[in-house]
Enzyme design. Structure first.
Site, mmCIF file in Angstrom:
data_model
loop_
_atom_site.group_PDB
_atom_site.id
_atom_site.type_symbol
_atom_site.label_atom_id
_atom_site.label_comp_id
_atom_site.label_asym_id
_atom_site.label_seq_id
_atom_site.Cartn_x
_atom_site.Cartn_y
_atom_site.Cartn_z
ATOM 1 N N ASP A 152 53.072 -46.065 58.791
ATOM 2 C CA ASP A 152 52.175 -47.218 58.605
ATOM 3 C C ASP A 152 52.652 -48.183 57.522
ATOM 4 O O ASP A 152 52.060 -49.232 57.334
ATOM 5 C CB ASP A 152 50.756 -46.726 58.250
ATOM 6 C CG ASP A 152 50.755 -45.788 57.058
ATOM 7 O OD1 ASP A 152 51.628 -44.899 57.008
ATOM 8 O OD2 ASP A 152 49.896 -45.948 56.171
ATOM 9 N N ASP A 160 20.060 -70.421 25.439
ATOM 10 C CA ASP A 160 20.699 -69.138 25.114
ATOM 11 C C ASP A 160 20.376 -68.762 23.663
ATOM 12 O O ASP A 160 21.243 -68.822 22.793
ATOM 13 C CB ASP A 160 22.218 -69.309 25.345
ATOM 14 C CG ASP A 160 22.994 -68.033 25.088
ATOM 15 O OD1 ASP A 160 22.383 -66.953 25.035
ATOM 16 O OD2 ASP A 160 24.230 -68.131 24.927
HETATM 17 C C1 SPV Z 1 27.862 -65.270 26.904
HETATM 18 O O1 SPV Z 1 28.458 -65.255 28.001
HETATM 19 O O2 SPV Z 1 26.655 -65.411 26.797
HETATM 20 C C2 SPV Z 1 28.624 -65.083 25.676
HETATM 21 C C3 SPV Z 1 30.008 -65.538 25.600
HETATM 22 O O3 SPV Z 1 28.054 -64.626 24.713
HETATM 23 S S1 SPV Z 1 29.959 -67.136 24.950
HETATM 24 O O4 SPV Z 1 29.096 -67.957 25.788
HETATM 25 O O5 SPV Z 1 31.318 -67.633 24.924
HETATM 26 O O6 SPV Z 1 29.416 -67.050 23.597
HETATM 27 MG MG MG Z 2 25.987 -64.565 24.865
#
Ligand code: SPV
Ligand code: MG
Length: 436
Positions: free
Chosen positions: A95, A207
């Site tokens: 194969d 965030d």
């Molecule tokens: C995330 O992906 O949330 C991180 C990496 O913490 S950074 O956005 O580069 O801080």
């Molecule tokens: Mg992060």
């Protein structure tokens, strides 16, 4: 059997089925059989990690009738071991005459010709599919403890482990199945990154540690429902130590392989802002203490706590980053992530050089979002063990959705943007149904 002739057969040994027994039976007609058992790192040059460890696979192979000796085969390409062992014969299924394996066949023939060895090819046994067996066994990997262990094994067997951000089950499924096969090697994503940035963005939130752990773990649990690869969670600062202990317990039980916490305090802002916004780095010893408390709280031996150093992001200098690395490792961190937002990888490469000279056995992680010219392979050669593509699928999907929505309004219909979309037919078949 011809007693004074040697025969070499290369086998990974994860599934022993009658096709493999056929090959060994055939091989033993030509002489004394040595099996080259592929090591984990040889297999991951081309395929996923095997289910069984090398030692277990070797033991099974050693006990098969007709096998005289088992040696490790350290490379996917058999010819490298053959060059060393110089067997009179190698026996292989036919194969490999076509497809990506044909290059390895050519290499073997060249080596055999150089010393007068001979290739014996036997018809591939068609009524068994190792690939299908593999798929079935792979689905068992989705159990929490099996999945969790994979990250350490991958780090120990691959030059570089490639991790892709997953903010939803469908984004994870893309990386679960994505595969690139080149002429000399293949690449796949080895696992997932649950990113604070993309999980927050998915929810339309900033965030700043605003999503609670229940939300994050629900998302991970949904991803685990449909995938088998290991996952690393970005847990921001980890919160206060008393809370971190509970998070560690919960993530550990879920089957998450590693948690990464960053040495910041106060209102957490995304690192890619750097000093453009107010961000405070945690006091080194306090953060080391949080790591120590977290390590004491984990239940399984495989769970990893990775310390993320923000000194370069916050322009505190290389010496500060290096001394924090030492302090966090001394506190029990299973790995270090060094972050940077420079366009050039220069500073993370300098850190990697220092880190590997002092702590060669402590895995090093990086997130090359801004220094995106360097390849994963190059990062692996520079001392990194794990590379995390931290936000790419979210960025891709946002842009695609934005262009689609604006295109429909602009044209007042969907005709013009249709060729940028997956077809209705494809989306209907994308997720196979097991129902009627
Ligand atoms: C995330 O992906 O949330 C991180 C990496 O913490 S950074 O956005 O580069 O801080
Ligand atoms: Mg992060």
């Amino acid at each position: 059997m011809v007693a004074n002739k040697s025969v070499y057969v290369s086998i990974s040994g994860d599934f022993i089925h009658h096709g493999i027994i056929n090959i060994i039976e055939e091989a033993s007609k030509y002489g004394v059989v040595t099996v080259g058992c592929l090591t984990d790192s040889a297999i991951t040059e081309f395929k996923n990690l095997p289910i069984l460890s090398f030692q277990h696979r070797k033991k099974v192979l050693q006990n098969i009738k007709g096998v005289s000796k088992v040696v490790p085969q350290e490379n996917w390409d058999d010819s490298i071991t053959i060059k060393l062992l110089k067997p009179d014969f190698i026996v292989h299924g036919d194969d490999w005459q076509e497809g990506s394996q044909s290059r390895i066949r050519e290499n073997c023939i060249k080596v055999l010709n150089s010393y007068g060895g001979k290739l014996i090819e036997i018809p591939y046994t068609t009524d068994i599919s190792a690939i299908q067996l593999g798929r079935d066994l792979y689905s068992n990997r989705a159990s929490p403890s099996q999945r969790q262990q994979l990250l350490r094994r991958l780090i120990n067997s691959k030059k570089i482990v490639r991790i892709m951000e997953a903010h939803s089950p469908i984004s994870a499924l893309i990386s679960e199945n994505m595969f690139f096969e080149g002429e000399y090697n293949s690449r796949r994503f080895d696992g997932f990154w649950s990113s604070s940035l993309t999980d927050s963005t998915e929810m339309g939130k900033p965030d700043i540690e605003v999503l609670d752990l229940s939300h994050r773990t629900k998302n991970i649990s949904d991803i685990f429902d449909v995938t088998t690869k290991p996952l690393i969670i970005d847990l921001d600062t980890g919160g206060i130590p008393e809370h971190f202990v509970h998070s560690v317990n919960r993530l550990d039980r879920l089957g998450v392989s590693a948690v990464i916490i960053e040495d910041k305090t106060g209102l957490k802002r995304n690192s890619l802002f750097g000093n453009d916004v107010v961000q405070t780095q945690a006091e080194m010893n306090e953060f080391a203490e949080k790591i120590k408390i977290g390590k004491a709280a984990q239940v399984s031996k495989d769970f990893m706590i990775i310390a993320r150093i923000e000194s370069l992001i916050l322009e505190k200098g290389m010496a500060d980053a290096c001394s924090r690395g030492r302090a966090y490792i001394n506190a029990g961190a299973d790995g270090i992530m060094i972050h940077s937002r420079q366009k050039s990888p220069r500073e993370v490469l300098e850190f990697a050089k220092f880190h590997k000279s002092k702590f060669p056995d402590t895995p090093l992680f990086c997130v090359p979002s801004s220094y995106n010219e360097i390849t994963a392979e190059e990062l692996g050669s520079s001392g990194f063990d794990v590379v995390i593509y931290a936000n790419h699928l979210m960025r891709a999907s946002y842009k695609a959705m934005y262009d689609t929505a604006s295109g429909i309004l602009k044209n007042d219909r969907s005709l013009e943007i249709e060729d940028k979309l997956i077809s209705i037919n494809e989306i209907l078949k994308l997720i196979p149904s097991t129902g009627r």
